[in-house]
Enzyme design. Structure first.
Site, mmCIF file in Angstrom:
data_model
loop_
_atom_site.group_PDB
_atom_site.id
_atom_site.type_symbol
_atom_site.label_atom_id
_atom_site.label_comp_id
_atom_site.label_asym_id
_atom_site.label_seq_id
_atom_site.Cartn_x
_atom_site.Cartn_y
_atom_site.Cartn_z
ATOM 1 N N ASP A 80 -11.612 -0.520 9.083
ATOM 2 C CA ASP A 80 -10.232 -0.062 8.951
ATOM 3 C C ASP A 80 -10.311 1.459 8.889
ATOM 4 O O ASP A 80 -10.558 2.030 7.832
ATOM 5 C CB ASP A 80 -9.578 -0.627 7.692
ATOM 6 C CG ASP A 80 -8.167 -0.099 7.501
ATOM 7 O OD1 ASP A 80 -7.436 0.016 8.504
ATOM 8 O OD2 ASP A 80 -7.799 0.192 6.350
ATOM 9 N N ASP A 84 -8.060 -1.044 1.857
ATOM 10 C CA ASP A 84 -8.756 -0.659 3.090
ATOM 11 C C ASP A 84 -9.975 -1.539 3.338
ATOM 12 O O ASP A 84 -10.289 -1.886 4.477
ATOM 13 C CB ASP A 84 -9.172 0.818 3.024
ATOM 14 C CG ASP A 84 -7.969 1.731 2.883
ATOM 15 O OD1 ASP A 84 -7.187 1.823 3.849
ATOM 16 O OD2 ASP A 84 -7.801 2.339 1.814
ATOM 17 N N GLU A 93 -9.652 -1.889 14.024
ATOM 18 C CA GLU A 93 -8.214 -1.867 14.271
ATOM 19 C C GLU A 93 -7.889 -0.875 15.372
ATOM 20 O O GLU A 93 -8.427 0.228 15.402
ATOM 21 C CB GLU A 93 -7.455 -1.435 13.007
ATOM 22 C CG GLU A 93 -7.100 -2.541 12.089
ATOM 23 C CD GLU A 93 -6.078 -2.110 11.036
ATOM 24 O OE1 GLU A 93 -5.533 -0.989 11.092
ATOM 25 O OE2 GLU A 93 -5.828 -2.922 10.140
#
Length: 174
Positions: free
Chosen positions: A12, A143, A71
């Site tokens: 992330d 996160d 991501e």
């Protein structure tokens, strides 16, 4: 796990905090290996990018994942934020490619859908489901949970693609 497990590192990316999560999967079940957050220092942004690269390089060297799930960039509040996020992603991707990992990118909505069942899930829902799916004894930081969710998304999608006929897989990648 019955088949030889695939080790996945999920990322992330962030310009202040970059979450990471490593799991082993056989396509049916996944086991948590290691996870955490890289908290970036204040100061020059290029130096912070260097921290992302070096820290992830060391984590990859230690845990030897075969693939990175990260991501994709999403629409940010402003252009400066979007550029910084893109650069943080680039530093993470470079660390993976430098170590010979395949990199798969997933939209945040797809990651949430794969883990929670809804592409509009909130961070607390992602944290809760990651904790349950990986039988964690503590609630991961937001996160960290997002990174583990990216790895779980890859485990689910990768295992599904592996069961499809070879010709269908090729057509879908175009």
């Amino acid at each position: 796990m019955s088949a030889a497990p695939l080790r996945i590192i999920g990322i992330d990316p962030g310009s202040q905090i970059t979450g990471f999560g490593i799991l082993d999967t056989d396509g049916r079940s996944s086991v948590h290996v290691h996870s955490g957050c890289i908290r970036l220092p204040t100061g020059d942004f290029p130096q912070r990018l260097g921290v992302i690269f070096r820290e992830l390089d060391a984590i990859i060297a230690t845990h030897q994942p075969a693939v990175m799930a990260i991501e994709q960039a999403f629409l940010a509040r402003n252009a400066a934020v979007a550029l910084k996020l893109g650069q943080a992603r680039g530093a993470a991707i470079c660390a993976a490619v430098n170590r010979g990992l395949d990199v798969s990118e997933y939209a945040p909505r797809l990651i949430k859908q794969a883990v929670v069942g809804s592409g509009s899930a909130v961070k607390e829902q992602v944290q809760h489901m990651v904790m349950i799916m990986l039988a964690l004894t503590r609630r991961p930081a937001a996160d960290e949970a997002d990174a583990l969710a990216a790895a779980l998304c890859h485990a689910h999608i990768g295992s599904s693609l592996g069961r499809l006929p070879q010709g269908f897989q090729r057509r879908r990648r175009r």
